[in-house]
Design a protein around this motif. Structure first.
Motif, PDB file in Angstrom:
ATOM      1  N   ASP A  53       0.860  -1.176   0.000  1.00 15.96           N
ATOM      2  CA  ASP A  53       0.000   0.000   0.000  1.00 15.96           C
ATOM      3  C   ASP A  53       0.900   1.230   0.000  1.00 15.96           C
ATOM      4  O   ASP A  53       2.084   1.150   0.315  1.00 15.96           O
ATOM      5  N   CYS A  54       0.316   2.378  -0.334  1.00 12.89           N
ATOM      6  CA  CYS A  54       1.118   3.601  -0.373  1.00 12.89           C
ATOM      7  C   CYS A  54       1.231   4.259   1.003  1.00 12.89           C
ATOM      8  O   CYS A  54       1.980   5.206   1.173  1.00 12.89           O
ATOM      9  N   GLN A  55       0.499   3.753   2.001  1.00 15.09           N
ATOM     10  CA  GLN A  55       0.581   4.276   3.365  1.00 15.09           C
ATOM     11  C   GLN A  55       0.973   3.147   4.310  1.00 15.09           C
ATOM     12  O   GLN A  55       0.474   2.032   4.206  1.00 15.09           O
ATOM     13  N   LYS A  56       1.845   3.440   5.249  1.00 18.42           N
ATOM     14  CA  LYS A  56       2.383   2.417   6.145  1.00 18.42           C
ATOM     15  C   LYS A  56       1.428   2.083   7.300  1.00 18.42           C
ATOM     16  O   LYS A  56       1.300   0.931   7.686  1.00 18.42           O
ATOM     17  N   LYS A  57       0.743   3.064   7.848  1.00 21.59           N
ATOM     18  CA  LYS A  57      -0.103   2.846   9.026  1.00 21.59           C
ATOM     19  C   LYS A  57      -1.215   1.823   8.783  1.00 21.59           C
ATOM     20  O   LYS A  57      -1.398   0.913   9.600  1.00 21.59           O
ATOM     21  N   PRO A  58      -1.982   1.930   7.676  1.00 16.48           N
ATOM     22  CA  PRO A  58      -3.012   0.902   7.452  1.00 16.48           C
ATOM     23  C   PRO A  58      -2.439  -0.508   7.305  1.00 16.48           C
ATOM     24  O   PRO A  58      -3.062  -1.480   7.732  1.00 16.48           O
ATOM     25  N   LEU A  59      -1.237  -0.614   6.755  1.00 16.47           N
ATOM     26  CA  LEU A  59      -0.601  -1.925   6.628  1.00 16.47           C
ATOM     27  C   LEU A  59      -0.248  -2.506   7.992  1.00 16.47           C
ATOM     28  O   LEU A  59      -0.463  -3.684   8.250  1.00 16.47           O
ATOM     29  N   ASP A  60       0.306  -1.662   8.862  1.00 25.61           N
ATOM     30  CA  ASP A  60       0.659  -2.132  10.199  1.00 25.61           C
ATOM     31  C   ASP A  60      -0.582  -2.541  10.986  1.00 25.61           C
ATOM     32  O   ASP A  60      -0.574  -3.545  11.703  1.00 25.61           O
ATOM     33  N   ASP A  61      -1.667  -1.773  10.842  1.00 18.24           N
ATOM     34  CA  ASP A  61      -2.923  -2.116  11.519  1.00 18.24           C
ATOM     35  C   ASP A  61      -3.481  -3.435  10.995  1.00 18.24           C
ATOM     36  O   ASP A  61      -3.966  -4.271  11.763  1.00 18.24           O
ATOM     37  N   LEU A  62      -3.413  -3.623   9.677  1.00 22.74           N
ATOM     38  CA  LEU A  62      -3.911  -4.862   9.070  1.00 22.74           C
ATOM     39  C   LEU A  62      -3.082  -6.058   9.523  1.00 22.74           C
ATOM     40  O   LEU A  62      -3.638  -7.109   9.856  1.00 22.74           O
ATOM     41  N   LYS A  63      -1.773  -5.901   9.557  1.00 23.10           N
ATOM     42  CA  LYS A  63      -0.906  -7.003   9.991  1.00 23.10           C
ATOM     43  C   LYS A  63      -1.226  -7.390  11.431  1.00 23.10           C
ATOM     44  O   LYS A  63      -1.333  -8.574  11.756  1.00 23.10           O
ATOM     45  N   GLN A  64      -1.427  -6.400  12.280  1.00 23.21           N
ATOM     46  CA  GLN A  64      -1.754  -6.672  13.682  1.00 23.21           C
ATOM     47  C   GLN A  64      -3.111  -7.372  13.790  1.00 23.21           C
ATOM     48  O   GLN A  64      -3.260  -8.323  14.561  1.00 23.21           O
ATOM     49  N   SER A  65      -4.083  -6.936  13.001  1.00 22.95           N
ATOM     50  CA  SER A  65      -5.408  -7.571  13.026  1.00 22.95           C
ATOM     51  C   SER A  65      -5.348  -9.020  12.551  1.00 22.95           C
ATOM     52  O   SER A  65      -5.991  -9.903  13.128  1.00 22.95           O
ATOM     53  N   LEU A  66      -4.578  -9.263  11.500  1.00 24.26           N
ATOM     54  CA  LEU A  66      -4.438 -10.635  10.994  1.00 24.26           C
ATOM     55  C   LEU A  66      -3.764 -11.536  12.024  1.00 24.26           C
ATOM     56  O   LEU A  66      -4.164 -12.686  12.216  1.00 24.26           O
ATOM     57  N   GLN A  67      -2.751 -11.018  12.693  1.00 23.58           N
ATOM     58  CA  GLN A  67      -2.051 -11.821  13.697  1.00 23.58           C
ATOM     59  C   GLN A  67      -2.937 -12.082  14.912  1.00 23.58           C
ATOM     60  O   GLN A  67      -2.865 -13.155  15.507  1.00 23.58           O
ATOM     61  N   GLN A  68      -3.791 -11.125  15.269  1.00 25.74           N
ATOM     62  CA  GLN A  68      -4.717 -11.353  16.374  1.00 25.74           C
ATOM     63  C   GLN A  68      -5.787 -12.375  16.007  1.00 25.74           C
ATOM     64  O   GLN A  68      -6.188 -13.186  16.823  1.00 25.74           O
ATOM     65  N   THR A  69      -6.227 -12.339  14.751  1.00 24.26           N
ATOM     66  CA  THR A  69      -7.287 -13.243  14.317  1.00 24.26           C
ATOM     67  C   THR A  69      -6.778 -14.664  14.119  1.00 24.26           C
ATOM     68  O   THR A  69      -7.396 -15.623  14.598  1.00 24.26           O
ATOM     69  N   TYR A  70      -5.668 -14.827  13.416  1.00 22.80           N
ATOM     70  CA  TYR A  70      -5.181 -16.154  13.050  1.00 22.80           C
ATOM     71  C   TYR A  70      -3.988 -16.632  13.867  1.00 22.80           C
ATOM     72  O   TYR A  70      -3.588 -17.779  13.733  1.00 22.80           O
ATOM     73  N   GLY A  71      -3.405 -15.780  14.670  1.00 22.64           N
ATOM     74  CA  GLY A  71      -2.222 -16.149  15.431  1.00 22.64           C
ATOM     75  C   GLY A  71      -0.957 -15.766  14.682  1.00 22.64           C
ATOM     76  O   GLY A  71      -0.946 -15.705  13.453  1.00 22.64           O
ATOM     77  N   LYS A  72       0.102 -15.512  15.420  1.00 17.35           N
ATOM     78  CA  LYS A  72       1.344 -15.030  14.801  1.00 17.35           C
ATOM     79  C   LYS A  72       2.034 -16.088  13.954  1.00 17.35           C
ATOM     80  O   LYS A  72       2.751 -15.779  13.011  1.00 17.35           O
ATOM     81  N   ASP A  73       1.837 -17.361  14.257  1.00 17.45           N
ATOM     82  CA  ASP A  73       2.543 -18.425  13.547  1.00 17.45           C
ATOM     83  C   ASP A  73       1.718 -19.054  12.427  1.00 17.45           C
ATOM     84  O   ASP A  73       2.153 -20.014  11.800  1.00 17.45           O
ATOM     85  N   HIS A  74       0.544 -18.521  12.160  1.00 15.87           N
ATOM     86  CA  HIS A  74      -0.333 -19.115  11.137  1.00 15.87           C
ATOM     87  C   HIS A  74       0.257 -18.953   9.733  1.00 15.87           C
ATOM     88  O   HIS A  74       0.314 -19.906   8.965  1.00 15.87           O
ATOM     89  N   CYS A  75       0.679 -17.757   9.378  1.00 12.43           N
ATOM     90  CA  CYS A  75       1.328 -17.520   8.085  1.00 12.43           C
ATOM     91  C   CYS A  75       2.260 -16.315   8.223  1.00 12.43           C
ATOM     92  O   CYS A  75       2.107 -15.495   9.110  1.00 12.43           O
ATOM     93  N   ARG A  76       3.218 -16.248   7.318  1.00 10.45           N
ATOM     94  CA  ARG A  76       4.140 -15.111   7.324  1.00 10.45           C
ATOM     95  C   ARG A  76       3.467 -13.936   6.641  1.00 10.45           C
ATOM     96  O   ARG A  76       2.886 -14.074   5.571  1.00 10.45           O
ATOM     97  N   ILE A  77       3.577 -12.759   7.262  1.00  8.54           N
ATOM     98  CA  ILE A  77       2.959 -11.556   6.717  1.00  8.54           C
ATOM     99  C   ILE A  77       4.043 -10.495   6.574  1.00  8.54           C
ATOM    100  O   ILE A  77       4.728 -10.158   7.541  1.00  8.54           O
TER     101      ILE A  77
END
Length: 93
Positions: A53-77
């Motif tokens: 994405d062209c903005q860093k903040k939404p990417l960091d928020d999305l990565k955190q949401s994915l890790q909370q939903t699926y767990g940190k070891d589910h897939c590499r992001i």
């Protein structure tokens, strides 16, 4: 109704489900609504997800949401801030 049942032709065929189990998925515009929804869908089974994405903040928020939903070891992001608007001009010239 009997005439309609004879005229009925199925136009939609069921297609085999595509698996992304061992694949890497690259999503551009991941900070937006559609990119975010795609990231959650692909994170279920993909081994690795690259979010752009062209903005860093939404990417960091999305990565955190994915890790909370699926767990940190589910897939590499991986998240990358990049602007692809001018790539078309580079390809043309």
């Amino acid at each position: 109704v009997p005439i309609l049942s004879r005229l009925y032709v199925p136009f939609v065929r069921k297609q085999k489900r595509i698996s992304f189990e061992n694949d890497t998925v690259l999503i551009t515009g991941a900070g937006g609504c559609l990119g975010r929804a795609l990231a959650f869908e692909f994170a279920r089974e993909a081994r690795c997800i690259a979010l752009l994405d062209c903005q860093k903040k939404p990417l960091d928020d999305l990565k955190q949401s994915l890790q909370q939903t699926y767990g940190k070891d589910h897939c590499r992001i991986y998240t990358y801030r990049c602007d692809l608007r001018f790539v078309v001009f580079i390809i043309i010239y």
